[in-house]
Design a protein around this motif. Structure first.
Motif, PDB file in Angstrom:
ATOM      1  N   GLN A 198      18.776  38.281  48.327  1.00 30.86           N
ATOM      2  CA  GLN A 198      18.668  38.954  49.903  1.00 30.86           C
ATOM      3  C   GLN A 198      20.067  39.007  50.375  1.00 30.86           C
ATOM      4  N   GLY A 199      20.943  38.755  50.018  1.00 31.11           N
ATOM      5  CA  GLY A 199      22.556  38.307  50.124  1.00 31.11           C
ATOM      6  C   GLY A 199      22.870  38.394  49.224  1.00 31.11           C
ATOM      7  N   LEU A 200      24.171  38.925  49.050  1.00 36.09           N
ATOM      8  CA  LEU A 200      25.421  38.946  48.027  1.00 36.09           C
ATOM      9  C   LEU A 200      26.799  39.748  48.713  1.00 36.09           C
ATOM     10  N   ILE A 201      27.672  37.918  48.302  1.00 38.90           N
ATOM     11  CA  ILE A 201      29.063  37.810  48.748  1.00 38.90           C
ATOM     12  C   ILE A 201      29.815  38.017  47.694  1.00 38.90           C
ATOM     13  N   LEU A 202      30.968  39.352  47.345  1.00 39.19           N
ATOM     14  CA  LEU A 202      31.489  39.187  46.790  1.00 39.19           C
ATOM     15  C   LEU A 202      33.172  38.623  47.093  1.00 39.19           C
ATOM     16  N   ASP A 203      33.957  38.257  46.689  1.00 37.01           N
ATOM     17  CA  ASP A 203      34.881  37.560  47.308  1.00 37.01           C
ATOM     18  C   ASP A 203      36.398  38.172  45.795  1.00 37.01           C
ATOM     19  N   PRO A 204      36.597  38.809  45.158  1.00 38.86           N
ATOM     20  CA  PRO A 204      37.137  38.170  43.602  1.00 38.86           C
ATOM     21  C   PRO A 204      38.690  38.239  43.837  1.00 38.86           C
ATOM     22  N   PRO A 205      39.380  37.985  42.914  1.00 42.44           N
ATOM     23  CA  PRO A 205      40.944  37.812  43.954  1.00 42.44           C
ATOM     24  C   PRO A 205      41.024  38.962  42.471  1.00 42.44           C
ATOM     25  N   ALA A 206      42.990  39.195  42.572  1.00 41.41           N
ATOM     26  CA  ALA A 206      43.002  40.109  41.711  1.00 41.41           C
ATOM     27  C   ALA A 206      42.875  39.462  40.220  1.00 41.41           C
ATOM     28  N   PHE A 240      24.628  43.174  51.738  1.00 39.53           N
ATOM     29  CA  PHE A 240      25.997  42.800  50.806  1.00 39.53           C
ATOM     30  C   PHE A 240      27.282  43.566  51.462  1.00 39.53           C
ATOM     31  N   VAL A 241      27.960  42.329  50.552  1.00 38.45           N
ATOM     32  CA  VAL A 241      29.328  42.043  51.136  1.00 38.45           C
ATOM     33  C   VAL A 241      30.335  42.103  50.309  1.00 38.45           C
ATOM     34  N   VAL A 242      31.804  43.080  49.896  1.00 42.09           N
ATOM     35  CA  VAL A 242      33.018  42.510  49.066  1.00 42.09           C
ATOM     36  C   VAL A 242      33.885  42.972  49.503  1.00 42.09           C
ATOM     37  N   ASN A 243      35.089  42.069  49.307  1.00 42.61           N
ATOM     38  CA  ASN A 243      36.337  42.113  49.295  1.00 42.61           C
ATOM     39  C   ASN A 243      37.356  42.098  48.666  1.00 42.61           C
ATOM     40  N   LEU A 244      38.318  42.835  48.618  1.00 46.02           N
ATOM     41  CA  LEU A 244      39.316  42.927  47.825  1.00 46.02           C
ATOM     42  C   LEU A 244      40.756  42.779  48.493  1.00 46.02           C
ATOM     43  N   TYR A 245      40.522  41.913  47.318  1.00 54.28           N
ATOM     44  CA  TYR A 245      42.871  41.213  48.648  1.00 54.28           C
ATOM     45  C   TYR A 245      43.763  41.848  47.432  1.00 54.28           C
ATOM     46  N   SER A 246      43.684  42.236  46.967  1.00 53.46           N
ATOM     47  CA  SER A 246      45.102  43.085  45.592  1.00 53.46           C
ATOM     48  C   SER A 246      45.158  43.733  46.679  1.00 53.46           C
ATOM     49  N   LYS A 283      48.994  45.374  63.703  1.00 51.56           N
ATOM     50  CA  LYS A 283      48.166  44.992  62.346  1.00 51.56           C
ATOM     51  C   LYS A 283      48.727  45.139  60.815  1.00 51.56           C
ATOM     52  N   LEU A 284      48.144  43.890  60.621  1.00 49.40           N
ATOM     53  CA  LEU A 284      48.622  42.851  59.310  1.00 49.40           C
ATOM     54  C   LEU A 284      47.609  43.260  58.033  1.00 49.40           C
ATOM     55  N   PRO A 285      47.875  44.485  57.520  1.00 48.47           N
ATOM     56  CA  PRO A 285      46.516  44.961  56.503  1.00 48.47           C
ATOM     57  C   PRO A 285      46.462  43.288  55.332  1.00 48.47           C
ATOM     58  N   LEU A 286      45.125  42.959  55.490  1.00 51.92           N
ATOM     59  CA  LEU A 286      45.055  41.510  54.638  1.00 51.92           C
ATOM     60  C   LEU A 286      44.177  41.870  54.064  1.00 51.92           C
ATOM     61  N   GLY A 287      43.608  43.261  53.415  1.00 52.21           N
ATOM     62  CA  GLY A 287      42.328  43.791  51.994  1.00 52.21           C
ATOM     63  C   GLY A 287      40.831  45.160  52.296  1.00 52.21           C
ATOM     64  N   THR A 288      40.476  45.567  51.278  1.00 52.47           N
ATOM     65  CA  THR A 288      39.534  45.893  51.513  1.00 52.47           C
ATOM     66  C   THR A 288      38.605  45.615  51.427  1.00 52.47           C
ATOM     67  N   PHE A 289      37.409  46.194  52.292  1.00 47.42           N
ATOM     68  CA  PHE A 289      36.075  46.199  52.546  1.00 47.42           C
ATOM     69  C   PHE A 289      35.506  47.089  52.441  1.00 47.42           C
ATOM     70  N   CYS A 290      34.276  46.444  51.791  1.00 51.79           N
ATOM     71  CA  CYS A 290      32.917  47.774  51.971  1.00 51.79           C
ATOM     72  C   CYS A 290      31.512  46.876  51.844  1.00 51.79           C
ATOM     73  N   ARG A 291      30.715  47.116  53.238  1.00 51.81           N
ATOM     74  CA  ARG A 291      29.348  46.015  53.054  1.00 51.81           C
ATOM     75  C   ARG A 291      28.077  47.452  53.933  1.00 51.81           C
ATOM     76  N   PHE A 292      27.031  46.892  53.638  1.00 53.82           N
ATOM     77  CA  PHE A 292      26.116  47.153  54.011  1.00 53.82           C
ATOM     78  C   PHE A 292      24.782  46.517  53.859  1.00 53.82           C
ATOM     79  N   ALA A 293      23.517  46.749  54.740  1.00 51.87           N
ATOM     80  CA  ALA A 293      22.381  46.035  54.696  1.00 51.87           C
ATOM     81  C   ALA A 293      21.157  47.280  54.817  1.00 51.87           C
ATOM     82  N   THR A 294      20.106  46.524  54.776  1.00 50.79           N
ATOM     83  CA  THR A 294      18.856  47.203  55.150  1.00 50.79           C
ATOM     84  C   THR A 294      18.690  47.292  56.042  1.00 50.79           C
TER      85      THR A 294
END
Length: 294
Positions: A198-206, A240-246, A283-294
């Protein structure tokens, strides 16, 4: 729609200043100065304020990542800070000074921790199943667990999982399932088993390595990882949440991928950048994200 997320006021954390490829932060009672490659502007505070830092990270000669912390008298190598939100989320984190400039916490993820906590509480499942991949020291894991989820925490580094356990115990939580595993291998097996979350979190490195030397390169693996993730999500009840730090990895890449892989989510997706603002509102940028929920 392109969104910007930032940390809301938090008593035990503040970005005091940024600039000259550095950032000056307060974690609890201690002030740290460490490298930040995206802070290309001038610092706002005078050098005398930066020199008051309790710990300053100095890169090793010839290295872009490794180095040493220079500590003032009274600065511990480990300490604990609190984290509380009006919605009831209360956690504690053990911080430490690593040779890669990290301290065990990414404060800019505060809006995602709140999202995870609140979305877990909204699931229709009595005990939502949540999978946290590349889970590091477990802040997102604990946000889901504090909301009542059955959480699987996966990271390829055993010592990091021990650190996450310390955070769980400091937060007076229990019951997390800990895995030292290669993320791609694990999700492929879970898809074959027909597992649903019911929940998925992705936080992958470069880039990185699995526990047995498996190679991870973000641009090579992300497309498949998101396709597998789509198969793991409960089709009727999920977040669902995904973060990218690259550095330089545009949110438009996430836009293209998620539109293709999760086509029904276009109207409900949040997509954009995560940043921290310093005391001068820069504003110090520190990554991109995408998230959504039903």
């Amino acid at each position: 729609m392109y969104d910007f997320l930032t940390t809301s006021p938090w008593p035990d954390y503040a970005l005091l200043d940024s600039g000259n490829f550095q950032k000056l932060e307060r974690f609890g009672q201690y002030v740290l100065a460490r490298p930040e490659p995206q802070a290309i502007w001038d610092a706002a505070l005078p050098a005398s304020e930066w020199q008051r830092a309790d710990a300053t990270f100095a890169r090793a000669p010839g290295s872009t990542e490794k180095g040493q912390w220079q500590l003032k008298k009274g600065m511990p190598e480990q300490w604990v800070i609190g984290y509380e939100r009006p919605d009831g989320l209360r956690l504690r984190f053990r911080l430490g000074l690593s040779s890669f400039k990290h301290v065990g916490l990414f404060p800019e993820q505060d809006p995602n921790w709140q999202f995870i906590y609140n979305q877990t509480r909204k699931r229709r499942a009595a005990t939502p199943r949540v999978l946290n991949l590349f889970a590091y020291t477990g802040a997102a894991t604990l946000a889901a667990r504090a909301a009542g989820a059955d959480v699987t925490h996966l990271d390829s580094v055993k010592q990091v999982n021990f650190w996450a356990r310390d955070n769980m115990e400091a937060s007076q939580l229990d019951g997390v399932r800990w895995l030292v595993e290669d993320a791609m291998k694990y999700v492929r097996r879970e898809v074959k088993r027909g597992s649903k979350y019911q929940g998925l979190i992705l936080d992958p490195p470069a880039y990185g390595r699995g526990p047995n030397g498996e190679k991870w390169q973000l641009e090579d693996e992300l497309n498949e990882l998101l396709k597998l993730s789509q198969q793991l999500l409960d089709p009727e009840d999920h977040f669902f949440v995904v973060n990218l730090y690259s550095l330089g990895f545009s949110a438009l890449i996430l836009d293209n991928l998620t539109q293709a892989i999760f086509p029904g989510k276009k109207a409900v997706r949040e997509l954009g950048e995560i940043y921290l603002h310093d005391a001068n509102r820069r504003k110090l940028p520190l990554g991109t994200f995408c998230r959504f929920a039903t």
